[in-house]
Design an enzyme around this catalytic site. Structure first.
Site, PDB file in Angstrom:
ATOM      1  N   HIS A 202       0.797  -1.217   0.000  1.00  0.00           N
ATOM      2  CA  HIS A 202       0.000   0.000   0.000  1.00  0.00           C
ATOM      3  C   HIS A 202       0.838   1.280   0.000  1.00  0.00           C
ATOM      4  O   HIS A 202       0.683   2.131  -0.870  1.00  0.00           O
ATOM      5  CB  HIS A 202      -0.942  -0.004   1.209  1.00  0.00           C
ATOM      6  CG  HIS A 202      -1.894  -1.151   1.207  1.00  0.00           C
ATOM      7  ND1 HIS A 202      -1.656  -2.321   1.893  1.00  0.00           N
ATOM      8  CD2 HIS A 202      -3.089  -1.320   0.577  1.00  0.00           C
ATOM      9  CE1 HIS A 202      -2.663  -3.151   1.699  1.00  0.00           C
ATOM     10  NE2 HIS A 202      -3.542  -2.581   0.911  1.00  0.00           N
ATOM     11  N   LEU A 204       3.932   1.911  -0.718  1.00  0.00           N
ATOM     12  CA  LEU A 204       4.804   2.152  -1.869  1.00  0.00           C
ATOM     13  C   LEU A 204       4.034   2.172  -3.180  1.00  0.00           C
ATOM     14  O   LEU A 204       4.361   2.932  -4.092  1.00  0.00           O
ATOM     15  CB  LEU A 204       5.901   1.079  -1.940  1.00  0.00           C
ATOM     16  CG  LEU A 204       6.964   1.112  -0.838  1.00  0.00           C
ATOM     17  CD1 LEU A 204       7.979  -0.001  -1.060  1.00  0.00           C
ATOM     18  CD2 LEU A 204       7.682   2.460  -0.827  1.00  0.00           C
ATOM     19  N   ARG A 205       3.009   1.340  -3.275  1.00  0.00           N
ATOM     20  CA  ARG A 205       2.318   1.223  -4.554  1.00  0.00           C
ATOM     21  C   ARG A 205       1.349   2.372  -4.814  1.00  0.00           C
ATOM     22  O   ARG A 205       1.103   2.727  -5.976  1.00  0.00           O
ATOM     23  CB  ARG A 205       1.590  -0.118  -4.630  1.00  0.00           C
ATOM     24  CG  ARG A 205       2.544  -1.300  -4.643  1.00  0.00           C
ATOM     25  CD  ARG A 205       1.814  -2.599  -4.744  1.00  0.00           C
ATOM     26  NE  ARG A 205       1.220  -2.777  -6.058  1.00  0.00           N
ATOM     27  CZ  ARG A 205       0.484  -3.851  -6.387  1.00  0.00           C
ATOM     28  NH1 ARG A 205       0.265  -4.784  -5.493  1.00  0.00           N
ATOM     29  NH2 ARG A 205      -0.017  -3.951  -7.599  1.00  0.00           N
ATOM     30  N   LEU A 321       8.627  -9.333 -25.471  1.00  0.00           N
ATOM     31  CA  LEU A 321       8.853  -8.036 -26.119  1.00  0.00           C
ATOM     32  C   LEU A 321      10.209  -7.448 -25.739  1.00  0.00           C
ATOM     33  O   LEU A 321      10.900  -6.844 -26.568  1.00  0.00           O
ATOM     34  CB  LEU A 321       7.743  -7.066 -25.710  1.00  0.00           C
ATOM     35  CG  LEU A 321       6.350  -7.385 -26.264  1.00  0.00           C
ATOM     36  CD1 LEU A 321       5.282  -6.572 -25.543  1.00  0.00           C
ATOM     37  CD2 LEU A 321       6.292  -7.128 -27.773  1.00  0.00           C
ATOM     38  N   ASP A 347       7.957 -15.762 -29.146  1.00  0.00           N
ATOM     39  CA  ASP A 347       8.806 -14.620 -29.516  1.00  0.00           C
ATOM     40  C   ASP A 347       9.887 -15.075 -30.488  1.00  0.00           C
ATOM     41  O   ASP A 347      10.062 -16.269 -30.728  1.00  0.00           O
ATOM     42  CB  ASP A 347       9.412 -13.955 -28.279  1.00  0.00           C
ATOM     43  CG  ASP A 347      10.422 -14.833 -27.561  1.00  0.00           C
ATOM     44  OD1 ASP A 347      11.369 -15.345 -28.216  1.00  0.00           O
ATOM     45  OD2 ASP A 347      10.293 -15.025 -26.326  1.00  0.00           O
ATOM     46  N   GLY A 377      14.522 -11.523 -10.943  1.00  0.00           N
ATOM     47  CA  GLY A 377      14.583 -12.965 -11.176  1.00  0.00           C
ATOM     48  C   GLY A 377      13.442 -13.708 -10.515  1.00  0.00           C
ATOM     49  O   GLY A 377      13.536 -14.910 -10.249  1.00  0.00           O
TER      50      GLY A 377
END
Length: 416
Positions: A202, A204-205, A321, A347, A377
């Site tokens: 919460h 930080l986001r 991408l 891809d 990672g």
């Protein structure tokens, strides 16, 4: 039988039964003189005495061993009679519970409610009939029940309790034994982890959400005014804010997986609707222009946590991408086969060698290419956990220099 002459006398062999129940032979004489039978009987009695002493020594040794074991166990141990009164405790148990002699002789229900004030993990008074001690006195074996204890004197602490009935060799009920492990330090660590999760999720986001929204509006405004350099700068802000938001979510999910609190909120989900919004969240305009979706009509729905499954697919698409040439598209293809829907992300990037493929879904593992691009990672590790939580499988086929295909297989909803 067995009668012989020996120096004018007649010897006889008699069979007698010793007090121990064993038969022994006694040799006697009809005439006067010494009696060998008495000597043999004396030796037999001496052997019986030695045997009893040996049994006593063995019993004493075993008792001493059990006493040492009881005293040295790091967990608290408590033995109760059939009425729930405390017969004995080891030193650890005495230090933890701090019960007076009167408390030990009080009924178990009274100790739970009025002396130790035991609570459940969510802070409610512990139900008497569900307490491990009561269940053991009913003949049950109970393992690893978490509870909170308020002893009469001393600190409040958390314990993991196990209990079992005590029965004699013939099956007679003798009482119960309880063991309790102090897990207060572990509980405090878990509380700290939950606090950290709340802060990350919460505190930080929320600012990141504002940054992403405002930078996206700024980019659109600058793009309309054909201020290309400024528009690209605004787009860079949006892209990096999304990347940071994704890493934060990876960290949160990784901790939740470790804690065993990774829950799915399943609902009937149409895959076509799930994929239709990918181009809006995939990132920059360049990424959006390279994304291709191939999803046939009439596919049956799946029972899935839409938000988490979308995030797993988005992670694979973003990787495709990111690691593909800027002029190459990335395909998302859906097929139905053997009662499953297969969602493949294809891809044309550098591909993944066989050694990297062995570790690709491990936590914090990054290929050489991945290390250059940054990241934690955790992405593929979490994708795999999400897919397996849905009862599905995640596979990868790759050839160096030609690209990679990541395939998610999810069971079709059987109720359709």
């Amino acid at each position: 039988m067995g009668k012989t002459d020996r120096k004018g006398g007649r010897a006889r062999r008699e069979s007698q039964v010793a007090p121990t129940g064993r038969e022994r032979s006694v040799i006697g004489q009809d005439s006067g003189g010494s009696s060998p039978g008495r000597e043999v009987e004396g030796r037999s009695a001496s052997c019986d005495t030695v045997g009893i002493e040996k049994l006593s020594e063995d019993a004493s040794r075993r008792t001493a061993e059990l006493e040492a074991l009881f005293a040295s166990v790091a967990d608290g141990l408590l033995v109760m009679d059939p009425q729930g009164r405390v017969l004995r405790m080891n030193p650890t148990g005495e230090r933890m519970l701090n019960l007076s002699p009167e408390d030990r002789q009080s009924p178990l229900e009274s100790r739970i409610k009025n002396v130790l004030h035991i609570e459940t993990a969510d802070g409610r008074p512990y139900p008497i009939e569900e307490h491990p001690g009561f269940r053991a006195l009913r003949g049950e074996i109970v393992r690893n029940v978490i509870m909170k204890v308020h002893p009469p004197h001393g600190r409040v602490f958390w314990v993991s309790v196990s209990a079992a009935p005590v029965k004699a060799e013939g099956g007679a009920f003798l009482g119960a034994v309880m063991s309790f492990t102090d897990i207060t330090a572990l509980h405090d660590l878990q509380e700290g982890r939950e606090d950290m999760l709340r802060a990350i999720s919460h505190d930080l986001r929320n600012p990141l959400t504002a940054i992403m929204g405002l930078s996206s509006l700024l980019w659109k405004s600058l793009d309309k005014k054909e201020l290309q350099a400024d528009a690209e700068a605004a787009e860079s802000i949006t892209r990096n804010a999304r990347r940071m938001n994704s890493m934060i979510q990876d960290l949160v999910d990784s901790v939740r997986l470790d804690a065993g609190v990774f829950e799915l909120h399943r609902e009937r989900t149409e895959v076509s609707a799930l994929l239709s919004g990918l181009d809006e969240v995939v990132g920059t305009a360049d990424y959006q222009s390279r994304l291709r979706i191939e999803c046939p009509e009439g596919l049956p729905p799946i029972n899935a946590d839409r938000e988490r499954l979308e995030r797993a697919i988005l992670n694979l698409v973003s990787n495709g991408l990111k690691y593909s040439p800027t002029d190459c598209p990335v395909w998302v293809k859906v097929k139905r086969r053997d009662g499953k829907l297969t969602i493949s992300v294809v891809d044309q990037g550098a591909g993944i060698n066989s050694e990297d493929r062995k570790h690709l879904f491990e936590r914090f593992y990054r290929t050489a290419t991945g290390r250059k691009a940054g990241g934690l990672g955790l992405g593929l590790f979490i994708v795999k956990q999400i897919v397996e939580a849905h009862g599905g499988q995640l596979r990868v086929d790759s050839e160096v220099g030609k690209g990679s295909t990541f395939s998610i297989e999810i069971p079709i909803d059987p109720h359709t």
